[in-house]
Design an enzyme around this catalytic site. Structure first.
Site, short mmCIF file in Angstrom:
data_model
loop_
_atom_site.label_atom_id
_atom_site.label_comp_id
_atom_site.label_asym_id
_atom_site.label_seq_id
_atom_site.Cartn_x
_atom_site.Cartn_y
_atom_site.Cartn_z
N HIS A 29 12.99 -1.65 62.54
CA HIS A 29 13.33 -2.54 63.94
C HIS A 29 13.84 -1.70 64.91
O HIS A 29 13.28 -1.64 66.00
CB HIS A 29 14.42 -3.77 63.26
N GLU A 30 14.75 -0.92 64.86
CA GLU A 30 15.33 -0.05 65.65
C GLU A 30 14.54 0.98 66.15
O GLU A 30 14.65 1.38 67.36
CB GLU A 30 16.57 0.51 65.29
N HIS A 85 9.49 1.73 72.45
CA HIS A 85 9.54 1.40 73.62
C HIS A 85 9.96 2.28 74.58
O HIS A 85 9.37 2.42 75.72
CB HIS A 85 10.36 0.14 73.53
N HIS A 112 12.40 -0.15 68.83
CA HIS A 112 13.00 -0.14 70.49
C HIS A 112 12.93 1.36 70.83
O HIS A 112 12.72 1.58 72.13
CB HIS A 112 14.62 -0.34 70.21
ZN LIG Z 1 16.75 -5.33 68.19
#
Ligand SMILES: [Zn+2]
Length: 727
Positions: A517-518, A524, A521
């Site tokens: 998940h992280e 991104h 980010h």
């Molecule tokens: Zn998040």
């Protein structure tokens, strides 16, 4: 396809790039930080260290990373002061410029201003979150009101806005690129949303409301912290621990020892509370902890949060009205992908009905299991998790603990790197010669397939006392091209179990999911390819921001991907098919509960912030009637009840009217992953389009970006299917 096992509501994404958001976000972060600071000491150190201050000097480090080894606690405050003064001068120069306002001498000049402040803030922000101490917390306390005033001085500055407005009114004739148009629109909007168009009296009232809200939020958080620390239970017999995993038994023993008790101690912190509710056969103690948790801030004592919430809700309506909106939700949503309350409610209602249906049938299964346990009477809230584990074990013979040996943290990290390589051709080489803020950190240079430098990622894996809870990403430097090719430096932070003498750090399934998940980010930020910092990377609306992170969780549990990285830490054996089958089979198990618990909180957030009058309400009766409206069953309480809803009344108010975002983003991630599944999960054409979407950061509205990627708007069915609400 197993869905997320839980909602990552602990993941906060800190992006402080966007100029008009920078100070506000920093300020709210500081507030949230003050909430967890029990003893702040005054910083008596000499503060006039501006010469030779490494925060203000040029960074002659590999790739221009911050010189963490040269920065000490005493450097931050003087650096902040100097950087704010510098920023103020830069703003004054823009205002005093006698040339006609142009895009270059106003918007780009504004974009270039505050570089030092941004640099100091980013470093402070990162270190204070991941490796704090009393001195840093004292700096935070001193600097927070100054930053807030600094921000107000810029965003309520009429002379500066006059220049921006002048450019804005000529926007059709300026031949701006689409990205420049977007920067102009967003900057203009930022000023308007801050209240620049209000008369003096309203602005004065606005500043007062902002101040009062910040204070109330701080009080809310302090009360909550005190209430969270009051209830603790001690277990003295091994039987009462039930099947509690060994790692958690050890943690509970340590907690008892730290409190001078014999046995095992459990607290209202989620990492302690949840396993206890899942595994302890002692129904009375389960009830005690559960009720302690559910009543926080609602005990009629000096830490009661009812009046604070009521006051905050009415102040937010008043502020929204001042700015020309009917409700706080209208104000917030007008800047989000969802745009308005109708769309949020339409969306929530579509998922709610099947979720509630499933939760109700899960309840019946649990009730039957309770009766088989010889207990007469009704299943209660404190029984839910305990009987869920029993049903899970019986039905799937699956226990999360079986997974840990296959999820050694380095293996999972390599897994996510392999995924980024298969999708985008990226490679990751360890850097051992760069300064870090903690020796446990790992740093990697990220390169394109052709060897071109793309950026740097710092990864900080383990829990420690100096680190706040949860997991998060932030950027030490954002990508931009306004003044040369500035490459990104991002960080990922986790609270994984530290290695012990006998075992390396072995992750649970959900912890491994958090790493993916992280890292989403981080990608991104890393894949950003825009001109202006303010529009770079993760500078996107709140209800888009969790999409690139949550989408990664889909790959994490794909059998094909698991086989790439999930290898036994001792034997190197690839995760057996039998275990993969258990993960897949139990994928939608308990999703009724998980969805309903989360969504009840999302509805509650919307209810508080859709209020249109400033009458102060009685908190508990309002919450009760709102939950009755949606038909919430009494065995489930919202994930956050009003008096401990820190996401919307405490630390980071950017989640107010925004708690729905996690599920909204999940519509995007499920539908996006479906695009890969339609061809193959590593399909290069789809990966190319996906990368293109990420690379554009906030240069276009979220829905436009999504439409370009998918060729249409997202469909809700993949989400419903993923959670087991649709076949
Ligand atoms: Zn998040």
């Amino acid at each position: 396809m197993p869905p997320s096992q839980f909602i990552h509501s602990n993941c906060y994404l800190y992006s402080i790039n966007k100029k008009h958001k920078l100070m506000k976000q920093f300020y709210t972060f500081i507030i949230s930080l003050l909430l967890v600071t029990s003893s702040c000491q005054q910083n008596n150190q000499e503060t006039a260290i501006t010469s030779n201050n490494p925060l203000l000097s040029e960074w002659n480090t590999p790739f221009g990373v911050p010189p963490f080894d040269k920065i000490n606690n005493n450097h931050y405050q003087p650096a902040f002061e100097a950087a704010m003064a510098e920023h103020k001068n830069e703003i004054d120069l823009i205002i005093k410029n006698t040339d006609e306002p142009t895009f270059a001498n106003t918007l780009e000049a504004l974009e270039r201003s505050g570089k030092s402040l941004s640099r100091v803030s980013r470093v402070f922000f990162a270190v204070n979150g991941a490796n704090t101490n009393d001195s840093l917390q004292a700096v935070a306390k001193i600097i927070a009101p100054k930053l807030s005033a600094h921000s107000d001085d810029i965003y309520l500055n009429a002379d500066l806005f006059k220049k921006i407005n002048s450019v804005y009114t000529q926007k059709e004739t300026l031949n701006l690129t689409p990205e420049q148009q977007r920067l102009l629109e967003e900057t203009y909007k930022g000023f308007v949303r801050s209240g620049i168009n209000l008369d003096e009296e309203s602005q004065t009232r606005l500043r007062a409301i902002n101040g009062e809200l910040a204070q109330l939020a701080q009080q809310f958080g302090q009360n909550l912290l005190a209430e969270t620390n009051t209830t603790k239970v001690v277990v003295t017999s091994k039987e009462e621990l039930g099947n509690l995993p060994a790692s958690l038994v050890a943690a509970a023993a340590k907690e008892a020892e730290n409190n001078g008790k014999e046995g095992w101690m459990f607290t209202l912190q989620r990492p302690s509370l949840n396993p206890f509710l899942q595994y302890s056969p002692n129904r009375e103690l389960r009830k005690e902890l559960y009720m302690g948790y559910a009543m926080r801030g609602n005990n009629g004592n000096e830490n009661d949060n009812n009046k604070i919430v009521s006051k905050m809700a009415s102040l937010r309506v008043e502020r929204a009205n001042l700015k020309g909106y009917k409700s706080h939700a209208d104000y917030i949503l007008s800047d989000n992908m969802a745009e308005n309350t109708t769309r949020v409610y339409d969306f929530l209602n579509k998922v709610w009905t099947p979720a509630l249906e499933m939760a109700t049938s899960e309840r019946d299964d649990l009730q039957a299991m309770l009766e088989r346990d010889g207990i007469k009477g009704k299943l209660e809230g404190w029984d839910w998790r305990y009987y869920t584990e029993k049903v899970r074990k019986e039905r799937f013979d699956y226990d999360e603990e079986q997974m840990r040996p296959y999820f050694e943290f380095n293996a999972v990290k390599d897994g996510v790197f392999m995924l980024a390589n298969k999708l985008f051709g990226l490679t990751f080489s360890p850097l051992n010669n760069v300064p870090t803020w903690h020796p446990d950190q790992q740093v990697f240079e990220v390169k394109e397939a052709d060897g071109t430098h793309l950026g740097i990622i710092y990864m900080d894996f383990f829990a420690r006392e100096s680190k706040r809870g949860g997991a998060w990403m932030n950027a030490l430097r954002s990508q931009s091209k306004l003044d040369g090719n500035i490459t990104p430096i991002v960080t990922n932070n986790f609270n994984f179990p530290p290695p012990t003498e006998s075992s390396p750090s072995l992750l649970s399934f959900t912890e491994a999911q958090t790493l993916f998940h992280e890292f989403g980010h981080a990608l991104h930020g890393l894949l950003s390819n825009v001109t202006y910092t303010s529009l770079s990377g993760t500078n996107v609306p709140r209800d888009f921001v969790e999409f690139p992170s949550q989408v990664m969780e889909n790959w994490m549990s794909e059998p094909e991907v698991l086989k790439l990285y999930a290898k036994h830490y001792q034997t190197g054996e690839v995760i057996p098919d039998e275990l993969i089958k258990k993960i897949t089979d139990s994928g939608v198990f308990n999703q009724g509960f998980a969805t309903v618990e989360y969504m009840a909180a999302a509805y509650l957030d919307m209810a508080w912030h859709s209020l249109k009058d400033t009458t102060q309400l009685t908190t508990s009766s309002f919450e009760k009637s709102e939950m009755e409206k949606i038909g919430l069953i009494e065995e489930i309480i919202p994930r956050y009840k009003t008096t401990y809803y820190n996401h919307i009344f405490g630390g980071d108010p950017s989640y107010s009217s925004g708690y729905y975002s996690y599920l909204w983003s999940e519509v995007l991630d499920a539908d996006a992953f479906q695009a890969f599944k339609e061809t193959s999960i590593f399909d290069q054409e789809t990966a190319k389009r996906y990368r293109k979407m990420l690379s554009q950061g906030g240069t276009k509205p979220g829905m436009d970006l999504y439409r370009e990627f998918r060729g249409r708007e997202p469909k809700i069915e993949p989400l419903l299917r993923k959670r087991g609400f649709l076949n």
